[in-house]
Write a protein that holds these residues in place. Structure first.
Motif, PDB file in Angstrom:
ATOM      1  N   TRP A   1       0.918  -1.309   0.240  1.00 33.81           N
ATOM      2  CA  TRP A   1       0.101   0.040  -0.076  1.00 33.81           C
ATOM      3  C   TRP A   1       0.729   1.159  -0.045  1.00 33.81           C
ATOM      4  O   TRP A   1       0.220   2.189  -0.345  1.00 33.81           O
ATOM      5  N   GLY A   2       1.947   1.023   0.449  1.00 39.21           N
ATOM      6  CA  GLY A   2       2.934   2.521   0.499  1.00 39.21           C
ATOM      7  C   GLY A   2       2.744   3.352   1.520  1.00 39.21           C
ATOM      8  O   GLY A   2       3.503   4.331   1.449  1.00 39.21           O
ATOM      9  N   ASN A   3       1.912   2.940   2.373  1.00 43.71           N
ATOM     10  CA  ASN A   3       1.837   4.006   3.731  1.00 43.71           C
ATOM     11  C   ASN A   3       2.928   4.029   4.461  1.00 43.71           C
ATOM     12  O   ASN A   3       3.721   2.900   4.556  1.00 43.71           O
ATOM     13  N   ILE A   4       3.298   5.021   4.933  1.00 45.05           N
ATOM     14  CA  ILE A   4       4.697   5.477   5.606  1.00 45.05           C
ATOM     15  C   ILE A   4       4.594   6.032   6.919  1.00 45.05           C
ATOM     16  O   ILE A   4       3.688   6.749   7.160  1.00 45.05           O
ATOM     17  N   TYR A   5       5.406   5.595   7.932  1.00 45.88           N
ATOM     18  CA  TYR A   5       5.783   6.074   9.189  1.00 45.88           C
ATOM     19  C   TYR A   5       6.869   6.648   9.273  1.00 45.88           C
ATOM     20  O   TYR A   5       7.975   5.932   8.956  1.00 45.88           O
ATOM     21  N   TYR A   6       7.172   7.808   9.898  1.00 48.86           N
ATOM     22  CA  TYR A   6       8.466   8.270  10.648  1.00 48.86           C
ATOM     23  C   TYR A   6       8.472   8.609  11.861  1.00 48.86           C
ATOM     24  O   TYR A   6       7.292   9.388  12.459  1.00 48.86           O
ATOM     25  N   ALA A   7       9.709   8.179  12.641  1.00 47.17           N
ATOM     26  CA  ALA A   7       9.608   8.663  13.863  1.00 47.17           C
ATOM     27  C   ALA A   7       9.901  10.148  13.814  1.00 47.17           C
ATOM     28  O   ALA A   7      10.413  10.890  13.254  1.00 47.17           O
ATOM     29  N   ASP A   8       9.161  10.832  14.896  1.00 53.55           N
ATOM     30  CA  ASP A   8       9.479  12.412  15.368  1.00 53.55           C
ATOM     31  C   ASP A   8      10.959  12.623  15.278  1.00 53.55           C
ATOM     32  O   ASP A   8      11.105  13.922  14.661  1.00 53.55           O
ATOM     33  N   SER A   9      11.778  11.954  15.480  1.00 55.10           N
ATOM     34  CA  SER A   9      13.275  12.436  15.679  1.00 55.10           C
ATOM     35  C   SER A   9      13.893  12.565  14.303  1.00 55.10           C
ATOM     36  O   SER A   9      14.849  13.178  14.209  1.00 55.10           O
ATOM     37  N   VAL A  10      13.279  12.045  13.430  1.00 53.64           N
ATOM     38  CA  VAL A  10      13.691  11.889  11.816  1.00 53.64           C
ATOM     39  C   VAL A  10      12.951  12.688  11.032  1.00 53.64           C
ATOM     40  O   VAL A  10      13.475  12.761   9.696  1.00 53.64           O
ATOM     41  N   LYS A  11      11.583  13.046  11.268  1.00 53.12           N
ATOM     42  CA  LYS A  11      10.763  13.566  10.492  1.00 53.12           C
ATOM     43  C   LYS A  11      11.441  14.697   9.567  1.00 53.12           C
ATOM     44  O   LYS A  11      11.770  15.605  10.466  1.00 53.12           O
ATOM     45  N   GLY A  12      11.420  14.743   8.238  1.00 52.47           N
ATOM     46  CA  GLY A  12      11.722  15.833   7.515  1.00 52.47           C
ATOM     47  C   GLY A  12      13.226  15.739   7.096  1.00 52.47           C
ATOM     48  O   GLY A  12      13.770  16.482   6.234  1.00 52.47           O
ATOM     49  N   ARG A  13      13.991  14.860   7.581  1.00 45.93           N
ATOM     50  CA  ARG A  13      15.370  14.525   7.148  1.00 45.93           C
ATOM     51  C   ARG A  13      15.446  13.189   6.598  1.00 45.93           C
ATOM     52  O   ARG A  13      16.734  12.894   5.820  1.00 45.93           O
ATOM     53  N   VAL A  14      14.520  12.162   6.803  1.00 43.66           N
ATOM     54  CA  VAL A  14      14.680  11.035   6.316  1.00 43.66           C
ATOM     55  C   VAL A  14      13.496  10.385   5.237  1.00 43.66           C
ATOM     56  O   VAL A  14      12.299  10.998   5.458  1.00 43.66           O
ATOM     57  N   THR A  15      14.031   9.714   4.429  1.00 41.31           N
ATOM     58  CA  THR A  15      12.860   9.151   3.388  1.00 41.31           C
ATOM     59  C   THR A  15      13.024   7.827   3.178  1.00 41.31           C
ATOM     60  O   THR A  15      14.144   7.123   2.898  1.00 41.31           O
ATOM     61  N   ILE A  16      11.797   7.110   3.454  1.00 40.99           N
ATOM     62  CA  ILE A  16      11.932   5.476   3.129  1.00 40.99           C
ATOM     63  C   ILE A  16      11.425   5.165   1.893  1.00 40.99           C
ATOM     64  O   ILE A  16      10.313   5.922   1.497  1.00 40.99           O
ATOM     65  N   SER A  17      11.888   4.381   1.129  1.00 37.77           N
ATOM     66  CA  SER A  17      11.242   4.133  -0.086  1.00 37.77           C
ATOM     67  C   SER A  17      11.664   2.737  -0.292  1.00 37.77           C
ATOM     68  O   SER A  17      12.383   1.770   0.401  1.00 37.77           O
ATOM     69  N   ARG A  18      10.800   2.003  -1.148  1.00 41.35           N
ATOM     70  CA  ARG A  18      11.005   0.475  -1.507  1.00 41.35           C
ATOM     71  C   ARG A  18      10.737   0.212  -2.995  1.00 41.35           C
ATOM     72  O   ARG A  18      10.164   1.004  -3.836  1.00 41.35           O
TER      73      ARG A  18
END
Length: 123
Positions: free
Chosen positions: A54-71
């Motif tokens: 489905w591609g839905n994503i979660y980021y921890a607050d400590s990395v939000k805006g600095r990190v991108t997860i993809s597959r």
């Protein structure tokens, strides 16, 4: 099924790194990918996760805006692009698969773990 993480290294504050994690010995067709990290003396914590289908994503607050997860499902690979690295990002980074598809998954939900790749951020 084995997961192999790579891409860690020694970088300076503000630099970028891209981590990769590839599945071997099988095909990952359902569930979610996740990146965790464990800093010295601290517990392992979730960094980011992405659902395989489905591609839905979660980021921890400590990395939000600095990190991108993809597959890349065709390559059975998940990536973690990390920008503006900070000293507190120093940790061993682990990839994992949660077959139940939790976003985010908890530690106990991970069915397969990779060995980890060390990211060291220096000043």
């Amino acid at each position: 099924v084995q997961l192999q993480a790579s891409g860690g290294g020694l970088v300076q504050v503000g630099d970028s790194l891209k981590l990769s994690c590839v599945v071997s010995g099988g095909t990952f067709r359902r569930g979610s990918w996740a990146w965790f990290r464990q800093a010295p003396g601290k517990e392992r914590e979730i960094v980011a996760s992405i659902h395989r289908n489905w591609g839905n994503i979660y980021y921890a607050d400590s990395v939000k805006g600095r990190v991108t997860i993809s597959r890349d499902n065709a390559k059975n690979t998940v990536y973690l692009q990390m920008n503006s690295l900070q000293l507190e990002d120093t940790a061993v980074y682990y990839c994992g698969i949660d077959l139940s598809g939790g976003i985010p998954p908890g530690l106990i939900d991970i069915d397969y773990w990779g060995r980890g790749t060390l990211v060291t951020v220096s000043s």
